[in-house]
Design a protein around this motif. Structure first.
Motif, PDB file in Angstrom:
ATOM      1  N   UNK A 109       0.784  -1.227   0.000  1.00  0.00           N
ATOM      2  CA  UNK A 109       0.000   0.000   0.000  1.00  0.00           C
ATOM      3  C   UNK A 109       0.813   1.272   0.000  1.00  0.00           C
ATOM      4  N   UNK A 110       2.139   1.164   0.067  1.00  0.00           N
ATOM      5  CA  UNK A 110       2.974   2.369   0.089  1.00  0.00           C
ATOM      6  C   UNK A 110       3.047   2.998  -1.304  1.00  0.00           C
ATOM      7  N   UNK A 111       3.085   4.322  -1.388  1.00  0.00           N
ATOM      8  CA  UNK A 111       3.199   4.966  -2.706  1.00  0.00           C
ATOM      9  C   UNK A 111       4.539   4.647  -3.356  1.00  0.00           C
ATOM     10  N   UNK A 112       4.504   4.510  -4.694  1.00  0.00           N
ATOM     11  CA  UNK A 112       5.716   4.215  -5.454  1.00  0.00           C
ATOM     12  C   UNK A 112       6.201   5.481  -6.163  1.00  0.00           C
ATOM     13  N   UNK A 113       7.477   5.735  -6.080  1.00  0.00           N
ATOM     14  CA  UNK A 113       8.074   6.909  -6.705  1.00  0.00           C
ATOM     15  C   UNK A 113       8.595   6.570  -8.098  1.00  0.00           C
ATOM     16  N   UNK A 114       9.271   7.531  -8.718  1.00  0.00           N
ATOM     17  CA  UNK A 114       9.755   7.364 -10.082  1.00  0.00           C
ATOM     18  C   UNK A 114      10.653   6.161 -10.255  1.00  0.00           C
ATOM     19  N   UNK A 115      10.448   5.449 -11.354  1.00  0.00           N
ATOM     20  CA  UNK A 115      11.201   4.232 -11.661  1.00  0.00           C
ATOM     21  C   UNK A 115      12.654   4.583 -11.969  1.00  0.00           C
ATOM     22  N   UNK A 116      13.575   3.768 -11.460  1.00  0.00           N
ATOM     23  CA  UNK A 116      15.001   3.962 -11.720  1.00  0.00           C
ATOM     24  C   UNK A 116      15.481   2.976 -12.779  1.00  0.00           C
ATOM     25  N   UNK A 117      16.104   3.486 -13.813  1.00  0.00           N
ATOM     26  CA  UNK A 117      16.644   2.624 -14.872  1.00  0.00           C
ATOM     27  C   UNK A 117      18.028   2.155 -14.447  1.00  0.00           C
ATOM     28  N   UNK A 118      18.071   1.264 -13.464  1.00  0.00           N
ATOM     29  CA  UNK A 118      19.330   0.831 -12.859  1.00  0.00           C
ATOM     30  C   UNK A 118      20.013  -0.243 -13.689  1.00  0.00           C
TER      31      UNK A 118
END
Length: 222
Positions: free
Chosen positions: A186-195
């Motif tokens: 349920x936690x908000x997800x931040x911007x995806x990292x292109x790792x």
């Protein structure tokens, strides 16, 4: 200095990450390199529109969530917002391995990285291809389960309020959907990292990037 525009005439786009403490200096150098700029505050983020046509989109690492940045102007407010000590759970996963961490102010509070092999796709046909597909699927399932268990252990070491996925989008999504991580769903997800392939150094860099302003610079078409 700006990168040259692509030969086809399409704009050149590049992304970097700038910490809140360095943002004012970065903007000053951007203006000096491109003949000055004007600010435009938009839904996507803060735009720096340079005199030579170069544009930079500055995006906060997290929403203000009732804790906005402070300052006389939008650039200063963005910098102070990005400097807030919020905690993030990092989940980076690719076919060859994984990296997990809890970060705050660009530093890792807890982390773990490891390797886990999943075969690449094959062009073989017939029964061989079917056997390969089953083996690959089993390996991917094992990777997801193993990473979810490791993530649950690392995440319990320090509470956090946002999840930052990275690496292979499909695998990261499967890991985050695993029952072992149910309490974090349920936690908000931040911007995806292109790792890149997750290793200890990659997780360390991801911690710094995830707590920084995402800057997307677009050079004018040639």
């Amino acid at each position: 200095m700006p990168a040259p525009a692509a030969a086809s005439g399409t704009p050149s786009v590049r992304t970097t990450f700038v910490s809140g403490s360095r943002l004012a200096g970065w903007a000053e150098r951007f203006g000096a390199a491109h003949g000055g700029y004007r600010l435009q505050d938009g839904d996507e983020g803060l735009h720096l529109v340079a005199a030579d046509g170069t544009m930079a989109l500055l995006q906060a690492p997290w929403p203000d969530d009732g804790r906005p940045g402070r300052g006389a102007g939008p650039l200063e407010r963005l910098a102070t917002l990005a400097s807030q000590p919020r905690r993030l759970g990092l989940l980076l996963v690719r076919r060859g391995g994984y990296g997990i961490g809890v970060a705050s102010e660009g530093l890792l509070l807890a982390s773990k990285a490891g390797t886990r092999y999943v075969q690449s796709r094959t062009a073989a046909g017939g029964q061989s291809q079917q056997r390969f597909a089953r083996r690959r699927s089993n390996q991917a399932d094992a990777l997801v389960a193993a990473v979810a268990e490791q993530a649950a252990q690392v995440f319990r070491a320090a509470p956090f309020e946002y999840v930052v996925p990275g690496g292979d989008r499909t695998l990261a999504g499967l890991v985050l959907a695993d029952p072992a991580l149910r309490e974090y769903a349920g936690l908000p997800r931040l911007g995806y990292l292109d790792a890149a392939e997750p290793r200890a150094a990659v997780v360390k860099k991801a911690a710094a990037d995830a707590c920084s302003v995402r800057v997307t610079v677009t050079d004018p078409a040639g």
